[in-house]
Design an enzyme around this catalytic site. Structure first.
Site, PDB file in Angstrom:
ATOM      1  CG  HIS A   1      33.912 -45.006 -10.221  1.00 15.29           C
ATOM      2  ND1 HIS A   1      35.153 -45.370  -9.195  1.00 15.29           N
ATOM      3  CD2 HIS A   1      34.514 -44.436 -11.007  1.00 15.29           C
ATOM      4  CE1 HIS A   1      36.388 -45.002  -9.192  1.00 15.29           C
ATOM      5  NE2 HIS A   1      35.712 -43.504  -9.877  1.00 15.29           N
TER       6      HIS A   1
ATOM      7  CG  ASP B   1      25.964 -52.332  -8.574  1.00 15.61           C
ATOM      8  OD1 ASP B   1      26.260 -51.095  -8.797  1.00 15.61           O
ATOM      9  OD2 ASP B   1      24.522 -52.054  -7.977  1.00 15.61           O
TER      10      ASP B   1
END
Length: 678
Positions: free
Chosen positions: A502, A544
């Site tokens: 992110h 992930d």
């Protein structure tokens, strides 16, 4: 023996041993191991036999055979596992670990400088987070990008308005690092992040100087870590209101930007509310930075003095406003526009007071700060952005010789070592300190692992006891793959690393590989993002995915202790700044040349001027009055490593303040001495 370049060893990872795809059932540090340090892997799932083998990658031949340890179950990961210890294998090279019935591990190397690339990459991660500048291909490679957020026209939010700067006032606050996966800049989180990078230089100057990161400033006479930290420090200075010394909490857009590149993020930006936490964090960092940039007067003329002045102004502001928290919800009820970016709110400010007091006391050589906020008023704990007391402890312990008259440093040291000893002795079935309590798995849990490691390295510096060193190393192993997710959490370093963090630039740049050297947040059973996780168990609650800001975001306060931990271990195990006694910094083994405070001070008839040298070096000592006139000088000479002093007779000198200067090469160090009349 000269270390083999790690890049060369990684280049040897070829067939035949590499022909098998690595199994997720073997978890280990995917970068590698030092020849003379512990080497362990964790095996999950039932093996076909009790033995394991280490194979040379280039040839496939077996170089080591060992027996798996007993099976252990870990509730926090829901796994049963056995450990493979191959510590006695010390020959440099590229290897894989083979477990019959399960397969082969990710490849790894054994090498003397094995973690140098990780330390460099994690430090370089800050360059990729720079605001207000373009990243050119010469320094950023394929991750080059246009400049974003010049921040030369930032508005004063109504919550931050003052008579001298009413709401809507336009000011400039360029530079700084983007805080995390978003594009805002937060003083509180910058505080611990900048401190940690500066502490690396203060504690391990030789290794910190050797870390070359290919940034625009590389090649000047300043270590890259200090150049990088200064990019953020100059922004922090712009966040101080020059009219009263208070510091704005953050520079932010009203809401988070979308997944766009920095130059495409164009929402208006504001500085919002001054607060006590931001102001004290600022004071601490400026005081710390002042004593370090004092070493570079020709490169940064006047900078150290400006930093000291800023630190004192912030301290005085906080003294008259000792408890102004930043509460975003309450602020939004009173002022427009609403702000919905990271809060970094903190209701307990005693730790910020203790940290700022410690840094100011050391830099300004005045124990009065410690009477305002005693560092001993609370128990030690692993630091984080909202709990920074321990940063002050680190500083006081590092400078404890100079503080013995003002502080019970023996008690401070013993309390610290009692805590560090308890931490070092607690291990998970993975053999790591990280995770021995469920509470370690929080938002940004990987920073918990890294900060634990940094704390343990302080204990090692104090004692030269390898128990602390190996405990710290176990947490670096954790971050690089020996964990229940099987990931090396540093982008670009390891075989199985985060590919979708992110992080807005990594998401929006159209490049498959994310920006390298960034530490993902790590397992977080809170899962505040609402994404789909493969497991909800504490040690495996990681995914992930760009969606997962709760487990897969990056942040500057997570990268900083990774830089410190990897570099500190590298400094120790690669032979740079390694402790040589049970009190390593007593003899300067981990200090740069340093002039210590003169004593007695005040003095009447004579004073001793002590200094410490880590290596044989020529130094010159001089004394000046406040008009800049030299009143005493000692011939330049070369001293051996260790602690030394000269005795200065004050006979015939009028009472008043004098400046003592030690010159060592291009660096100069000063202390003040007050002479009083007999």
């Amino acid at each position: 023996m000269r270390p083999i370049p790690t890049a060369l060893l990684l280049g040897l990872i070829l067939l035949p041993a590499r022909a098998q795809a690595p199994t997720d059932a073997i978890r280990l540090n995917q970068i590698g191991f030092y020849p003379n340090a512990p080497k362990e892997a964790v095996v999950t799932g039932p093996p076909a036999e009790d033995t394991f083998h280490v194979l040379r990658v280039a040839t496939g031949d077996t170089v080591y055979t060992g027996t798996l340890g007993p099976s252990r179950h870990w509730t926090l990961s829901g796994e049963s596992m056995r450990r493979a210890d191959f510590s006695s294998l010390r020959t440099p090279g590229a290897y894989v670990l083979d477990v019959p019935g399960l397969g082969r591990s990710h490849a790894f190397v054994i090498n003397e400088a094995v973690h140098r690339p990780v330390a460099v990459a994690a430090l370089k991660g800050y360059y990729f987070q720079r605001a207000s500048t373009a990243l050119d291909a010469a320094h950023a490679g394929i991750w080059a990008r246009p400049a974003g957020h010049p921040d030369d026209r930032v508005m004063v939010h109504p919550s931050a308005a003052s008579p001298a700067r009413p709401a809507g006032t336009i000011l400039a606050a360029p530079r700084g690092w983007y805080d995390a996966g978003d594009y805002n800049k937060y003083v509180v989180n910058s505080g611990i992040s900048t401190y940690t990078l500066l502490a690396l230089y203060e504690h391990y100057p030789a290794l910190a100087t050797a870390l070359k990161t290919n940034i625009p400033e590389s090649g000047n006479d300043v270590p890259d870590v200090l150049d990088e930290a200064l990019w953020n420090i100059r922004w922090m200075l712009a966040m101080q209101d020059p009219h009263d010394g208070g510091v704005y909490h953050k520079l932010t857009t009203p809401g988070f930007e979308g997944a766009v590149m920095p130059h495409q993020a164009t929402q208006p930006r504001y500085v919002v509310q001054k607060g006590t936490a931001a102001t004290l964090d600022f004071a601490a960092v400026m005081a710390q930075a002042a004593r370090l940039y004092d070493d570079f007067p020709s490169t940064f003329p006047g900078l150290a003095d400006s930093l000291r002045t800023a630190a004192l102004a912030a301290w005085h502001w906080a003294r008259t406003r000792p408890d102004i928290p930043y509460v975003q919800g309450a602020m939004n009820q009173a002022f427009d526009p609403d702000i919905h970016t990271g809060e970094y709110g903190d209701s307990n400010l005693s730790d910020e007071w203790a940290w700022a007091a410690a840094e100011l006391a050391v830099t300004l050589e005045a124990d009065s700060f410690l009477t305002v906020a005693s560092p001993l008023d609370a128990a030690p704990d692993v630091p984080w952005w909202g709990g920074v007391r321990m940063l002050g402890w680190y500083t006081l312990l590092h400078h404890r010789q100079a503080l013995a008259a003002a502080l019970d440093t023996n008690s401070l040291k013993q309390r610290f070592l009692d805590f560090a000893g308890t931490l070092a002795s607690a291990r998970t079935p993975y053999g790591t300190v990280m995770g021995h309590e469920a509470g370690h798995f929080v938002w940004g849990s990987n920073s918990v692992a890294a900060n634990q490691g940094m704390l343990l390295m302080q204990a090692f510096r104090l004692t030269a006891d390898s128990t602390y060193l190996w405990a710290a190393l176990s947490n670096l192993d954790y971050l690089l793959g020996r964990n229940a997710t099987g990931y090396s959490f540093v982008t670009g370093y390891g075989d199985r690393t985060p590919m979708h963090p992110h992080h807005r630039p990594s998401q929006a740049d159209g490049i498959a590989a994310p920006v390298p050297g960034l530490l993902a947040g790590g397992p977080n059973p809170g899962r505040q993002d609402g994404c789909t996780y493969p497991s909800t168990l504490a040690a495996r609650a990681y995914v992930d995915d760009w969606c997962s800001y709760a487990s897969n975001e990056i942040a500057i306060n997570w990268n900083a202790p990774l830089v410190y931990l990897a570099a500190a271990i590298e400094a120790t195990l690669a032979g740079i700044a390694a402790p040589t006694s049970h009190e390593p910094d007593d003899l300067g083994a981990v200090l740069p040349p340093r002039l210590l405070p003169p004593y007695p001070n005040p003095a009447r008839e004579e004073a001793r001027l002590p200094f410490v040298l880590p290596v044989p070096e020529e130094v010159r000592l001089e004394a000046f009055d406040l008009l800049g006139r030299r009143v005493a000088a000692w011939p330049a000479r070369t001293y051996p490593p260790g602690r030394h002093h000269v005795t200065w007779s004050l006979a015939g000198l009028p009472g008043g303040l004098y400046l003592i200067r030690l010159t060592s090469g291009a660096r100069a160090y000063t202390h003040r001495l007050l002479k009083v009349q007999p």
